[in-house]
Design an enzyme around this catalytic site. Structure first.
Site, short mmCIF file in Angstrom:
data_model
loop_
_atom_site.label_atom_id
_atom_site.label_comp_id
_atom_site.label_asym_id
_atom_site.label_seq_id
_atom_site.Cartn_x
_atom_site.Cartn_y
_atom_site.Cartn_z
N GLU A 1 -39.44 -22.49 18.37
CA GLU A 1 -39.60 -21.67 17.28
C GLU A 1 -38.38 -21.56 16.18
O GLU A 1 -38.53 -21.89 15.12
CB GLU A 1 -39.76 -20.15 17.29
CG GLU A 1 -41.43 -20.17 18.14
CD GLU A 1 -42.63 -20.94 17.23
OE1 GLU A 1 -42.35 -20.70 15.91
OE2 GLU A 1 -43.36 -21.42 17.95
N HIS B 1 -38.57 -24.45 13.93
CA HIS B 1 -39.25 -24.27 12.75
C HIS B 1 -38.70 -23.55 11.71
O HIS B 1 -38.72 -23.81 10.65
CB HIS B 1 -40.60 -23.65 13.21
CG HIS B 1 -41.75 -24.63 13.82
ND1 HIS B 1 -41.97 -25.62 13.62
CD2 HIS B 1 -42.26 -24.27 15.15
CE1 HIS B 1 -42.98 -26.04 14.28
NE2 HIS B 1 -42.97 -25.30 15.31
#
Ligand code: ADP
Ligand code: MG
Ligand code: ZN
Length: 607
Positions: free
Chosen positions: A426, A429
């Protein structure tokens, strides 16, 4: 069922009352002693007997000095004959007053018949009640040829009017005309105008099509027959057409009125396109609708409103002038409209002062009216679960994620190792999204699993957008691949956690080439015709309208886009490794990073 039980209880009570009445009437209050006929004879000979009352075979004997007695005589013979056999002295008998009473009249008959009648009546009532309750359940089955259109009437506070519909101004204006037609047809007819026969509401699910139709009916104050397209062909095969006929007959009788056919694509799909047996049924139903719409004269005051989210699959015959000649398109609400819709659905809910409807509207791009309604409801539920008296902004924000991604999965506990992978994934991202110029700012990064996602990075646009440029898509591809690339760089291998990212990325890259004409090699063309198979209602077959050679080129271009995006992701991650580490560590300790915390680590986004 409740009614049925009540009936049984009443029947039972009546039965009890009758029985007790009957029993009382049968047995006198005093009970005379029963004596034998020979004793009667003896008493007569002793001149003790004053009077004998004969009722059928029963003898009531009044004595001079004693309590009355009763006795029975032989069934076939008369009293005097019976007594003769007991050596009675005729002159003594002559002194006794003998009264013969015919047992007759209502009381007698009731007395004899009731014992048989009561159970009989009881059984008949029981069977009747049973059959009635069964009938009620089968009512729809019995009336299968009739349309199950319901007359919709909401009275008092629940009446839906245009005031309950926010946004979609153009649609409301168009429909206001329909209301005027229904309220005051003369005004239009005098000028030679024809009242429209059919209005087709087109728009994505949840944009308020059904809501609008109900509002029109209430505003115009006319009967409103509502039926869903699928109801025509429900249950029994071969009744769709007769249901249509019945519906239109009903409507014509109660004109002016509105007939609302919801989800008309269920019956209105292009004829001759279906597979399997059931499409015949649909075609007949559709044909009947077409015939009926042609059949009634304009200006009869029947207006047909129908709704669909798939106008592309409707049969062209439905759309030609004279049928659904008015088409009203509903769009997903923009920021301002979302604000209005949120306001409508926060009526009657207590909010704490920090609620900013504007911020909520900004945070919910792509939400439909139904989504927003759901959001406000979830917020109220969440606040209640948190034992609060008022709904706060935080409750609303938390509910947004719930509506988008599904509820948190607190139960699935990740191992430390998995958590670490998710955190870096994450963080990848988020960092890529932050440092790319054409992406939406990161609102939240989380490794709490929700729905199907193990973690998520929430990006939201700052303003409404209608068109998107190639540069944005390319950056989006980079962000999609960032999770995969980060896992590869940090751990030296990738997990299945990136699967859905890769699928998304591939789909997007293919769209760039085949739909948006954004590939330089292939130029401004679209490739492939989406064909949908009716019985599944989904795009599953793509018709190829290009050569093998082009197919190869498309694949190469898709690969090229993905490759470039991966390189870019690697570059950004390489440059910002320290920040990535920090974000990942913060995620490991806190699980959730809000925009402010995230920006403390990576700095403000430069756009
Ligand atoms: P559909 O277009 O799928 O028929 P509905 O009309 O059933 O959507 O909308 C579902 C719910 O969403 C409505 O009952 C209403 O509460 C809410 N809603 C949708 N659009 C709006 C809107 N423009 N204004 C207010 N509420 C809306
Ligand atoms: Mg609907
Ligand atoms: Zn991912």
């Amino acid at each position: 069922m409740k009614n049925f039980l009540k009936n049984i209880i009443i029947a039972f009570l009546v039965f009890l009352a009758l029985a007790s009445f009957f029993a009382m009437w049968q047995t006198p209050i005093y009970r005379p002693e029963e004596i034998s006929l020979s004793e009667v004879a003896k008493l007569i000979n002793q001149e003790e007997v004053k009077k004998i009352q004969v009722e059928g075979n029963d003898l009531k004997i009044e004595l001079k000095n004693d309590k009355p007695k009763k006795a029975k005589k032989e069934a076939e013979s008369s009293l005097s004959e019976s007594l003769k056999n007991y050596n009675i002295q005729p002159e003594k008998l002559a002194k006794v007053e003998i009264k013969i009473e015919e047992k007759s009249g209502l009381a007698y008959w009731l007395g004899n018949i009731l014992p048989f009648l009561i159970p009989f009546v009881f059984i008949v009532i029981f069977i009747y009640l049973m059959s009635r309750s069964v009938q009620r359940q089968n009512l729809r089955a019995m009336m299968f040829g009739q349309s199950s259109a319901r007359k919709y009437e909401a009275k008092g506070k629940k009446r839906i009017t245009f005031r309950d519909v926010a946004g979609i101004r153009e649609a409301k204006e168009e429909l206001w005309e329909v209301v005027e037609f229904l309220k005051n047809p003369k005004k239009f007819i005098q000028l030679g105008a024809q009242i429209p026969k059919g209005v087709l509401l087109v728009g994505p699910p949840g944009t308020g099509k059904t809501l609008l139709a109900k509002a029109v009916a209430n505003e115009a104050d006319v009967p409103f027959f509502s039926i869903s397209g699928s109801e025509f062909v429900e249950m029994f095969v071969g009744v769709g057409a007769s249901r249509v006929r019945d519906l239109f007959n009903k409507a014509k009788r109660s004109a002016p009125c509105i007939v609302f056919i919801d989800e008309i694509d269920a019956v209105g799909r292009q004829r001759g396109a279906g597979l399997g047996g059931s499409h015949d049924e649909r075609e007949q139903t559709l044909n009947q609708i077409l015939t009926e719409m042609d059949g009634f004269e304009p200006n009869t005051g029947v207006i047909i409103i129908s709704a669909t989210n798939r106008p592309d699959v409707l049969d062209p015959a439905l759309l030609r002038p004279g049928r659904f000649d008015r088409r009203i398109v509903l769009y997903l609400p923009d920021v301002k409209e979302r604000e209005e819709i949120i306001k409508i659905h926060s009526r009657g809910k207590p909010f704490s002062v920090d609620l900013s409807v504007k911020r909520l509207a900004l945070r919910t791009p792509g939400f439909s009216g139904a989504d927003l309604k759901n959001l406000m409801n979830e917020a109220a539920i969440l606040a209640a679960r948190r034992n609060k008296k008022k709904i706060s902004m935080q409750d609303c924000l938390d509910s947004i994620e719930k509506v988008i991604l599904g509820p948190e999965r607190k139960s699935s506990v990740m191992s430390e190792e998995e958590k670490k992978i998710a955190a870096y994934h994450e963080a990848g991202h988020a960092v890529c999204a932050h440092f790319l110029p054409h992406t939406d700012p990161v609102q939240k990064v989380s490794i709490v699993s929700r729905g199907f996602a193990a973690g998520y990075t929430l990006k939201l646009p700052e303003r409404e957008r209608h068109f998107r440029a190639k540069a944005e898509f390319l950056d989006e591809l980079v962000v999609l691949l960032a999770g995969y690339t980060t896992e590869e760089k940090i751990f030296g291998e990738v997990t299945t956690g990136a699967t859905s990212d890769l699928r998304e990325a591939t789909k997007l890259a293919r769209k760039l080439v085949t739909e948006y004409g954004m590939s330089e090699k292939l130029g401004p063309m679209t490739f492939g015709q989406k064909e949908e198979l009716i019985f599944l209602g989904r795009e599953i077959a793509e018709q190829r309208d290009y050569s093998e050679e082009i197919a190869k080129k498309i694949d190469e271009e898709v690969q090229y886009f993905i490759g470039e995006a991966r390189k870019k992701a690697e570059e950004i991650i390489g440059k910002n490794k320290e920040k990535l580490e920090k974000v990942a560590r913060a995620l490991l300790s806190d699980e959730v990073l809000e925009k402010e915390d995230f920006e403390k680590i990576v700095g403000k986004k430069i756009t």
